[in-house]
Write a protein that holds these residues in place. Structure first.
Motif, short mmCIF file in Angstrom:
data_model
loop_
_atom_site.label_atom_id
_atom_site.label_comp_id
_atom_site.label_asym_id
_atom_site.label_seq_id
_atom_site.Cartn_x
_atom_site.Cartn_y
_atom_site.Cartn_z
N ASN A 192 3.29 13.75 -4.86
CA ASN A 192 3.14 12.57 -4.00
C ASN A 192 1.71 12.41 -3.50
OD1 ASN A 192 5.92 11.31 -3.65
ND2 ASN A 192 6.35 13.47 -3.26
N VAL A 193 1.03 13.55 -3.25
CA VAL A 193 -0.38 13.49 -2.86
C VAL A 193 -1.21 12.95 -4.01
CG1 VAL A 193 -2.38 14.84 -2.11
CG2 VAL A 193 -0.11 15.36 -1.19
N TYR A 194 -0.88 13.38 -5.22
CA TYR A 194 -1.57 12.91 -6.44
C TYR A 194 -1.44 11.40 -6.58
CZ TYR A 194 -2.80 12.92 -11.46
OH TYR A 194 -3.38 12.70 -12.68
N LEU A 195 -0.22 10.88 -6.35
CA LEU A 195 0.01 9.44 -6.42
C LEU A 195 -0.68 8.72 -5.25
CD1 LEU A 195 3.80 9.41 -7.41
CD2 LEU A 195 1.84 9.04 -8.92
N TRP A 196 -0.66 9.34 -4.06
CA TRP A 196 -1.29 8.75 -2.89
C TRP A 196 -2.79 8.60 -3.08
CZ3 TRP A 196 -0.18 6.42 1.67
CH2 TRP A 196 -1.16 6.40 2.65
N LYS A 197 -3.42 9.61 -3.65
CA LYS A 197 -4.86 9.55 -3.87
C LYS A 197 -5.24 8.44 -4.85
CE LYS A 197 -7.23 13.43 -3.98
NZ LYS A 197 -7.68 14.81 -4.28
N ALA A 198 -4.33 8.14 -5.78
CA ALA A 198 -4.59 7.06 -6.73
C ALA A 198 -4.37 5.69 -6.10
CB ALA A 198 -3.70 7.22 -7.96
N ARG A 199 -3.37 5.61 -5.21
CA ARG A 199 -3.07 4.33 -4.55
C ARG A 199 -2.43 4.60 -3.20
NH1 ARG A 199 0.30 0.48 -8.22
NH2 ARG A 199 -1.55 0.90 -9.53
N GLN A 200 -3.15 4.36 -2.14
CA GLN A 200 -2.67 4.71 -0.80
C GLN A 200 -1.64 3.69 -0.32
OE1 GLN A 200 -5.98 5.46 1.82
NE2 GLN A 200 -6.90 6.96 0.45
N ASP A 201 -0.40 3.93 -0.73
CA ASP A 201 0.66 2.96 -0.48
C ASP A 201 1.95 3.72 -0.18
OD1 ASP A 201 2.50 0.93 -0.44
OD2 ASP A 201 1.94 0.08 -2.38
#
Length: 451
Positions: free
Chosen positions: A70-79
């Motif tokens: 989830n951090v990996y996805l958050w860093k790509a798109r803060q949503d």
């Protein structure tokens, strides 16, 4: 469950397996023979220890990378909403996979289903590695794959767990499972955070995803040492609906308790690590957070798993649920690493008091009557459908709120509301937790007769 099953005084203690078949002992049989039959030992069998090993490898693989997906996805798109939809797809797929895979586990080879769960987990990280930075654009696909892996693994694991344990050693098994999970959560995320920080971020993530892939493949190999288990009966697709239609069934309140339990799991499962990252800005702090809280949880699971008795489950679960809610309150003053650590340590200390009684009591209910033991696969599916219904409900509430506002106050109230669901779970389970098992009743009767 048939309408007359509540009148039965037959409580199979489905313990060890012998040459692919069942070895059945029961309190009813021991009562008829004047207590001459040897009581089932509380020691874990070789097969239960091997099952713990496979579960431990699954926990390590997920702890290495799952904490950071989830951090990996958050860093790509803060949503926040994107993470909510990703989690919702995961739980929806998991529930559907549970329901479908129930037939595979019931009528065919449940061990292959277990292996499929571990193998699909490896596939998940293979796909993440292949997609790289573009993974965030394919979050529905990733949610589906991850949900399938969880569904396949946990339906098979829970059925085999039920078969290799009995009420005499179920709390001990759950204590060991929690201890191994805590050990994995203590070491693996710290190692992952250390590698991500020390290496270039993209390279660090690729390395930990590759490590998870390898560990899951090792888990598949280990699973071949688990004995193939005999398939009995035909799968009843709609037992959940038929059971819940019965007004007198305890599964109505137990089902509501499972929904309440799942509500918290669905949101807190991904939000806490993300909050640590947002508050600190570094993956290393997530690793340190997991190291500290999992070390506390390891100690707590070890103590509670050894000392908790079925007669203490009711108030143990209440104490655990109460503290799990109370430690959210400091967020209203400030959300920083210190308050997150207070939350994490408090939850780690008291979660075993909540989860061990909840899990053991539900599985004891499945093993209470001969009819439900025969349909254990369907009842385990019903248990998981309840949990996933709660996870989806909690995640939906979270997603709809963060689509409208992401103010700190709104997030805190959201976490407190969803995080209070353990008390609701206890409320619905309190009668079930307060009931003595048939084995305890038999023991009490024998003690009284001996006076």
């Amino acid at each position: 469950m048939h309408s007359d099953s509540s009148k039965q005084l037959f409580s199979p203690g489905w313990g060890r397996w012998k040459k692919g078949g069942y070895f059945r002992g029961s309190d009813w049989e021991r009562g008829r023979s004047g207590g001459k039959k040897r009581e089932q030992t509380a020691a874990l069998t070789g097969q239960s220890r091997l099952l713990l090993t496979v579960n431990g490898l699954f926990a390590v693989g997920n702890a290495l990378s799952g904490t950071f997906v989830n951090v990996y996805l958050w860093k790509a798109r803060q949503d926040f909403a994107l993470l909510g939809w990703f989690t919702l797809i995961h739980h929806l797929t998991m529930a559907f996979t549970f329901w479908l895979a129930g037939k595979w586990v019931k009528e065919h080879n449940k061990m292959n289903c277990l292996r499929a769960g571990v193998a699909v987990s490896a596939l998940f990280y293979l796909v993440v590695l292949w997609l790289g930075a573009a993974a965030v654009d394919y979050f529905p696909l990733l949610g589906i794959i991850q949900g399938m892996s969880s569904g396949f693994f946990w339906i098979a694991f829970n059925v085999v767990y039920f078969e290799v344990t009995s009420p005499a050693n179920r709390d001990k098994f759950n204590g060991w499972a929690g201890l191994l999970g805590s050990l994995a959560g203590m070491i693996a995320p710290w190692v992952s955070g250390f590698l991500i920080v020390r290496m270039e971020a993209a390279s660090g993530y690729r390395l930990i995803f590759t490590m998870s892939l390898v560990i899951f493949l090792i888990g598949v190999v280990c699973s071949f040492f688990l004995k193939k288990r005999k398939s009995v009966g035909r799968y009843e697709w709609f037992l959940t609906l038929r059971c819940l239609k019965r007004a007198e069934t305890p599964w109505r309140t137990v089902g509501l308790a499972l929904v309440a339990q799942g509500m918290r799991e669905g949101v807190f499962g991904f939000m806490i690590a993300l909050m640590v990252y947002i508050a600190t800005g570094t993956e290393m702090k997530i690793g340190n957070f997991s190291l500290i809280t999992s070390a506390v949880a390891l100690f707590s699971f070890m103590i509670v798993g050894r000392l908790l008795k079925p007669s203490h489950r009711k108030w143990a679960m209440f104490a655990g649920a109460f503290v799990m809610v109370a430690v959210i309150v400091p967020f209203f003053w400030r959300v920083n690493y210190a308050t997150l650590l207070v939350f994490g340590v408090g939850v780690a200390l008291f979660t075993p008091l909540y989860t061990i009684p909840m899990t053991s009591s539900v599985f004891d209910l499945i093993g209470q009557f001969e009819e439900s033991v025969k349909k254990r696969e369907e009842y385990i599916v019903m248990r998981e459908l309840g949990l996933n219904a709660g996870r989806m409900l909690g995640t939906l509430i979270f997603t709809f709120v963060v689509m409208r506002t992401t103010s700190p106050t709104a997030i805190n109230w959201l976490l407190l509301g969803i995080g209070s669901s353990p008390l609701l779970a206890w409320f619905f389970m309190r009668r079930q937790l307060g009931q003595l098992s048939l084995s305890e009743k038999a023991a009490a009767a024998a003690k009284k007769a001996a006076r």
